[in-house]
Scaffold this active site. Structure first.
Site, PDB file in Angstrom:
ATOM      1  N   GLU A 289      25.114-116.576  62.039  1.00 57.70           N
ATOM      2  CA  GLU A 289      26.314-116.109  62.734  1.00 57.70           C
ATOM      3  C   GLU A 289      26.564-114.652  62.396  1.00 57.70           C
ATOM      4  O   GLU A 289      25.923-114.079  61.504  1.00 57.70           O
ATOM      5  CB  GLU A 289      27.537-116.942  62.339  1.00 57.70           C
ATOM      6  CG  GLU A 289      27.927-116.827  60.870  1.00 57.70           C
ATOM      7  CD  GLU A 289      29.086-117.735  60.507  1.00 57.70           C
ATOM      8  OE1 GLU A 289      29.437-118.605  61.333  1.00 57.70           O
ATOM      9  OE2 GLU A 289      29.653-117.556  59.420  1.00 57.70           O
ATOM     10  N   ARG A 293      33.918-108.275  61.133  1.00 61.08           N
ATOM     11  CA  ARG A 293      35.004-107.756  60.285  1.00 61.08           C
ATOM     12  C   ARG A 293      34.418-107.375  58.937  1.00 61.08           C
ATOM     13  O   ARG A 293      33.240-107.588  58.676  1.00 61.08           O
ATOM     14  CB  ARG A 293      36.055-108.854  60.084  1.00 61.08           C
ATOM     15  CG  ARG A 293      35.426-110.152  59.562  1.00 61.08           C
ATOM     16  CD  ARG A 293      36.435-111.194  59.185  1.00 61.08           C
ATOM     17  NE  ARG A 293      35.850-112.497  58.944  1.00 61.08           N
ATOM     18  CZ  ARG A 293      35.252-112.887  57.839  1.00 61.08           C
ATOM     19  NH1 ARG A 293      35.128-112.033  56.824  1.00 61.08           N
ATOM     20  NH2 ARG A 293      34.768-114.110  57.704  1.00 61.08           N
TER      21      ARG A 293
END
Length: 455
Positions: A289, A293
């Site tokens: 994944e 951020r």
């Protein structure tokens, strides 16, 4: 450069961002809930504004109140930190519509990479290796059974919109599948408002290797090396280090190159992390994944690379080019981070909020930092994540880093609440960890059973 930014977060990451902004000469606005009125980030920021009651949904997740605070204080940008709204594309889009810069990637890229099914599809297009799995969303147990039969057990169920270990179940047999699917789907619906699932062949045990990337609006994308985050409990990271002892020069180049390729494919801007699973027996790695951020464990990369990731985030959001090129990035020594939580490991890691009556944080020497929002007399509220500090060390080599972390944890003293400091000290001193001989199964299958036997 921005004159003022608002930090849409709390705790140690809010403090970290405030400090980085101040060193750049940028003013800061803290937001807080009524439960955080006396929090350290509120005291350190240039301005502070209450955005709601204690519950996160009414304060730190309240988009309207946060945007109103930004407008009221004249903030030109919002840094979301990690957690809360940091990967919420709706919030990023609202910022764009209000001409407030979101310090992170665009809403379009967040949608593309934040949804695990979309991200998987894009990585296939980019030529990045992915594990065998479902091609789209899975909504029913009948679909799940059929797909699992095709790809073979063991499998892992994941929430499409998931994160933070929510909506994930490991399944070894067909008998386990239906109850696991229903439980994961219900958890995903409750946590994210989206019960869509997908299925992958499980690479377990494995090494969890992630690569820190930075991109800017001028088309530059670089990596800052990898972190090994294989020491996990219930899919939550406990300890991280960089570099990984599990990979050599050739494999490191392959993994970091794949991460850069992935980021370039989606024209990524700002800080992000590409996460991989490494099958040590075959030497193959697979995309897992992308986190769009800054990560909790970013300090270990800052120590080994010498690059301040949070400052780069602010500069890039301001429209600047990255301050370093790939050929300028050099790696030195070894870094380790331990997450310190207000919890009781002896009672299934139950949260331990309360008032800190006395506090001594480790210090002294080169290559030691403690990121925290604690202070003596502060009351840890029961409404939020239990992490209260991060201890990060850097040594010339891994042995020195291990010894420095042991020394730091021995000095760490918090009175008034129960913490996992002793647990972390035992973990960092375990012979397997000292030898670098661990994977994602080690903490749950080897270390914890022995730890929980102790009185």
């Amino acid at each position: 450069m921005f004159n003022k930014i608002l930090i849409a977060n709390r705790g140690e990451i809010a403090v970290r961002i405030i400090r980085a902004a101040r060193e750049l000469g940028v003013g800061t606005v803290a937001i807080y809930s009524t439960a955080d009125r006396d929090a350290l980030h509120v005291h350190l920021a240039d301005e502070a504004i209450c955005v709601g009651p204690a519950r996160s949904t009414e304060s730190y997740l309240n988009m309207n109140n946060i945007l109103s605070a930004a407008v009221a204080t004249g903030a030109q940008a919002i840094h979301p930190g990690f957690g809360f709204l940091s990967e919420n594309s709706k919030f990023a889009r609202l910022c764009e519509e209000m001409n407030i810069k979101f310090i992170g990637p665009s809403a379009k890229v967040m949608d593309m990479m934040g949804d695990k099914i979309n991200a998987r599809s894009e990585m296939i297009k980019a030529g990045v290796p992915v594990t065998p799995g479902s091609e789209g969303e899975v909504h029913t147990t009948d679909e799940a059974v059929k797909i699992a039969e095709e790809i073979g057990y063991p499998i892992i169920l994941k929430a499409s919109a998931g994160g933070g270990g929510k909506g994930i179940r490991k399944v070894n047999t067909v008998e386990e599948l239906v109850p696991a699917f229903e439980a994961a789907q219900a958890e995903a619906q409750a946590a994210f408002g989206n019960g869509a699932m997908f299925i992958e062949r499980m690479i377990f045990p494995a090494r969890h290797i992630e690569v820190q990337i930075l991109g800017d609006s001028h088309g530059n994308v670089i990596h800052l090396g990898e972190r090994d985050c294989s020491l996990q409990r219930n899919n939550q990271k406990v300890l991280e280090e960089s570099p990984s002892v599990a990979i050599g020069h050739t494999l490191r180049n392959e993994i970091t190159s794949a991460a850069v390729k992935a980021a370039q494919h989606v024209s990524y801007e700002n800080a992000g992390t590409i996460e991989f699973l490494l099958d040590e027996s075959s030497g193959k790695f697979y995309f897992m994944e992308m986190n769009t951020r800054v990560q909790v464990e970013h300090p270990v990369t800052e120590f080994v690379s010498g690059v301040d990731i949070v400052k780069e985030q602010i500069r890039v959001a301001n429209g600047n080019e990255l301050s370093v090129k790939q050929e300028d990035v050099t790696f030195s020594g070894h870094a380790i981070e331990c997450r310190i939580n207000a919890e009781n490991p002896k009672f299934n890691f139950a949260p331990s909020p309360g008032k800190i009556t006395n506090l001594f944080l480790p210090g002294g020497g080169v290559g030691l930092r403690v990121d925290s929002a604690m202070y003596s007399g502060y009351t840890i509220p029961p409404y939020y994540d239990s992490m209260i500090a991060k201890v990060i060390v850097h040594g010339e080599n891994r042995f020195e880093a291990l010894m420095k972390m042991q020394r730091a944890l021995l000095e760490f003293d918090v009175e008034g609440v129960t913490t996992n400091v002793d647990f972390q000290l035992e973990l960092i001193s375990d012979p397997h960890v000292v030898a670098g001989d661990y994977d994602t199964s080690f903490l749950g299958n080897v270390f914890l059973p022995e730890y929980q036997k102790e009185d």
